[in-house]
Motif scaffolding. Structure first.
Motif, short mmCIF file in Angstrom:
data_model
loop_
_atom_site.label_atom_id
_atom_site.label_comp_id
_atom_site.label_asym_id
_atom_site.label_seq_id
_atom_site.Cartn_x
_atom_site.Cartn_y
_atom_site.Cartn_z
N ARG A 38 -7.58 -18.45 -13.43
CA ARG A 38 -6.50 -18.07 -14.34
C ARG A 38 -5.21 -17.78 -13.56
O ARG A 38 -4.14 -18.28 -13.90
N GLU A 39 -5.31 -16.98 -12.51
CA GLU A 39 -4.12 -16.62 -11.72
C GLU A 39 -3.51 -17.84 -11.04
O GLU A 39 -2.29 -17.98 -11.01
N LYS A 40 -4.33 -18.72 -10.49
CA LYS A 40 -3.83 -19.94 -9.85
C LYS A 40 -3.16 -20.86 -10.87
O LYS A 40 -2.14 -21.48 -10.59
N THR A 41 -3.72 -20.94 -12.06
CA THR A 41 -3.15 -21.76 -13.12
C THR A 41 -1.79 -21.22 -13.54
O THR A 41 -0.82 -21.98 -13.66
N ILE A 42 -1.70 -19.93 -13.74
CA ILE A 42 -0.43 -19.31 -14.13
C ILE A 42 0.60 -19.46 -13.02
O ILE A 42 1.77 -19.76 -13.29
N GLU A 43 0.18 -19.30 -11.78
CA GLU A 43 1.08 -19.49 -10.64
C GLU A 43 1.63 -20.92 -10.61
O GLU A 43 2.82 -21.14 -10.41
N TYR A 44 0.75 -21.90 -10.85
CA TYR A 44 1.16 -23.31 -10.88
C TYR A 44 2.18 -23.55 -12.00
O TYR A 44 3.20 -24.21 -11.79
N ILE A 45 1.91 -23.01 -13.17
CA ILE A 45 2.82 -23.19 -14.30
C ILE A 45 4.17 -22.56 -14.00
O ILE A 45 5.22 -23.17 -14.22
N ARG A 46 4.18 -21.34 -13.49
CA ARG A 46 5.45 -20.65 -13.19
C ARG A 46 6.25 -21.38 -12.12
O ARG A 46 7.47 -21.38 -12.15
N ARG A 47 5.56 -21.99 -11.17
CA ARG A 47 6.24 -22.72 -10.10
C ARG A 47 6.81 -24.05 -10.60
O ARG A 47 7.90 -24.46 -10.21
N LEU A 52 9.55 -21.78 -18.71
CA LEU A 52 8.56 -21.78 -19.78
C LEU A 52 8.16 -20.35 -20.15
O LEU A 52 7.77 -19.57 -19.29
N GLY A 53 8.27 -20.00 -21.42
CA GLY A 53 7.83 -18.69 -21.89
C GLY A 53 6.35 -18.72 -22.19
O GLY A 53 5.87 -19.64 -22.86
N MET A 54 5.61 -17.73 -21.68
CA MET A 54 4.16 -17.68 -21.90
C MET A 54 3.73 -16.28 -22.30
O MET A 54 4.24 -15.29 -21.79
N LEU A 55 2.78 -16.20 -23.19
CA LEU A 55 2.10 -14.97 -23.55
C LEU A 55 0.64 -15.20 -23.22
O LEU A 55 0.03 -16.16 -23.71
N ILE A 56 0.07 -14.35 -22.35
CA ILE A 56 -1.29 -14.56 -21.87
C ILE A 56 -2.16 -13.37 -22.25
O ILE A 56 -1.84 -12.23 -21.93
N LEU A 57 -3.24 -13.66 -22.95
CA LEU A 57 -4.24 -12.66 -23.29
C LEU A 57 -5.49 -12.98 -22.49
O LEU A 57 -5.94 -14.13 -22.50
N GLN A 64 -9.85 -2.03 -25.35
CA GLN A 64 -9.66 -3.15 -26.26
C GLN A 64 -10.41 -4.40 -25.80
O GLN A 64 -10.66 -5.29 -26.60
N GLY A 65 -10.72 -4.47 -24.52
CA GLY A 65 -11.44 -5.62 -23.99
C GLY A 65 -10.54 -6.75 -23.55
O GLY A 65 -11.02 -7.82 -23.17
N PHE A 66 -9.22 -6.56 -23.62
CA PHE A 66 -8.28 -7.59 -23.18
C PHE A 66 -6.99 -6.96 -22.69
O PHE A 66 -6.72 -5.79 -22.94
N SER A 67 -6.21 -7.77 -21.96
CA SER A 67 -4.87 -7.37 -21.53
C SER A 67 -3.90 -8.45 -21.97
O SER A 67 -4.29 -9.59 -22.24
N ILE A 68 -2.62 -8.08 -22.05
CA ILE A 68 -1.59 -9.02 -22.46
C ILE A 68 -0.46 -8.98 -21.44
O ILE A 68 0.00 -7.92 -21.04
N VAL A 69 -0.03 -10.17 -21.00
CA VAL A 69 1.08 -10.30 -20.06
C VAL A 69 2.00 -11.39 -20.58
O VAL A 69 1.52 -12.38 -21.15
N SER A 70 3.30 -11.22 -20.40
CA SER A 70 4.22 -12.29 -20.79
C SER A 70 5.10 -12.67 -19.61
O SER A 70 5.38 -11.85 -18.73
N TYR A 71 5.50 -13.92 -19.58
CA TYR A 71 6.41 -14.46 -18.57
C TYR A 71 7.49 -15.24 -19.30
O TYR A 71 7.20 -15.93 -20.28
#
Length: 97
Positions: A38-47, A52-57, A64-71
């Motif tokens: 997941r982290e490598k994929t997000i890093e690739y997308i951001r690079r 690109l705006g992203m909301l990641i759950l 709650q069992g999840f976290s939310i991050v936005s870029y």
């Protein structure tokens, strides 16, 4: 489980995401990947798509069992209130509660 919601995903990024995720709705990607992938994929997308705006759950060990991050710029803003993630649809700092 990971859910990535993007704004206007470029074709190359969309193709890369479809390797690990299904796209049940345009620009919404859902899959079960480990944290490193997941982290490598997000890093690739951001690079490769910096605007690109992203909301990641993603699954997380919290109540709650999840976290939310936005870029980037998204139409929804994740907010942590009393230890819980909420989504603000419209955020105006000047408005009084």
């Amino acid at each position: 489980m990971t859910v990535i919601i993007c704004n206007d995903t470029p074709a190359a990024i969309r193709g890369m995401l479809k390797r690990w995720f299904v796209e049940p709705k345009p620009n919404v990607f859902v899959g079960t990947v480990n944290r490193r992938t997941r982290e490598k994929t997000i890093e690739y997308i951001r690079r490769n798509a910096p605007g690109l705006g992203m909301l990641i759950l993603a699954t997380a060990p919290n109540s709650q069992g999840f976290s939310i991050v936005s870029y980037g710029e998204t139409h929804r803003i994740p907010v942590v209130y009393d230890g819980h993630y909420l989504i603000a649809e419209k955020w105006n700092e000047d408005d009084e509660c």
